[in-house]
Design an enzyme around this catalytic site. Structure first.
Site: not given
Ligand SMILES: NS(=O)(=O)NCC1=CS(=O)(=O)c2ccccc21
Ligand SMILES: [Zn+2]
Length: 259
Positions: A106, A201-202, A119, A94, A66, A96
């Protein structure tokens, strides 16, 4: 459970089924209403936000289905500002993005969406022993949000955008033998930001993130944005529009460090 994603059938409006916290009190992202944000001098205070990142000597890239993610192996510390004396360690970054330049971020600013949002995810190494230990704690994580707008190429991002072609499918990983200094992914002005208490946010959408969203966007070239849009997600579709729309602010205040 159908794997969560960003399509009509498994996108943000369906996440509440498997992750009830999706309708929680401190969800992210949010729309930042600039006139409602409160200037808070003690956020600015003596302990200005500071990053102390060690350049990566090799870059570990992963298409996690994703997003495109860069795993960080060196010691990188974020502290100060709303984080006080706690030291948060850089874990990964990562992005978006949208299918077109008019959408993809976002967080939004007075309803404006940027083309992408970077992010940098950190965990509170002063209080917890690992990312996994910190990820569900209310003061466990800190994420730097950087808005991306089409313009000139970002040289430091080239190591990612130049390798998207080799990371096309979900699960693809590669190590690139080059250096990367995460500091150079930040905007030049890192004093002006909004900050508020929110969530991942995921899924799993844990309410464990102190968000720090910089006011100044960073420019990526059209080609760099196109490289992101050609990635393929875990359903075999083009990885595009992988952003969650803003959630309700509820009883929260957004602070700002600038007037
Ligand atoms: N968009 S966000 O920054 O809220 N990050 C989503 C996220 C979901 S996760 O728990 O898979 C994970 C592991 C490590 C770093 C980030 C993440
Ligand atoms: Zn993110």
């Amino acid at each position: 459970m159908a794997h969560w994603g960003y399509m009509t059938t498994n996108g943000p409006s369906t996440w509440g089924k498997d992750f009830p916290i999706a309708n929680g009190e401190r969800q992210s992202p949010i729309d930042i209403v600039t006139t409602a944000a409160e200037y808070d001098s003690d956020v600015l205070g003596s302990n200005a936000l500071s990053t102390n990142y060690t350049p990566e000597s090799e870059v570990k890239l992963v298409n996690n289905g994703h997003s495109i993610m860069c795993q960080i192996t060196k010691k990188g510390v974020l502290t100060g500002g709303p984080l006080g004396k706690d030291e948060y360690r850089l874990e990964q970054f990562h992005l978006h993005w949208g299918a077109e330049d008019n959408r993809g971020s976002e967080h939004t600013v007075d309803g404006k969406m940027y083309a992408s949002e970077l992010h940098l995810v950190h965990w509170n190494a002063s209080k917890y022993s690992s990312f996994a230990d910190a990820v569900q704690k209310p003061d466990g994580l800190a994420v730097l949000g950087i808005f991306i707008t089409p313009g000139v190429a970002c040289n430091q991002f080239k190591v990612i955008s130049d390798n998207c072609g080799k990371l096309k499918t979900s699960g693809a990983e590669m190590t690139v033998d080059t250096t990367l200094d995460p500091t150079l992914l930040l905007p030049s002005n890192t004093s002006d930001y909004w900050t508020y208490l929110g969530s991942l946010t995921t899924p799993p959408l844990f309410e464990s993130v102190t968000w720090i969203v910089f006011k100044e966007p960073v420019e990526y070239s059209k080609e760099q944005l196109l490289a992101l849009r050609n990635l393929v997600d875990s359903d075999g579709n083009h990885m595009q529009d992988n952003y969650r729309p803003p959630a309700a602010l509820k009883q929260r205040k957004v602070k700002k460090t600038f007037t």
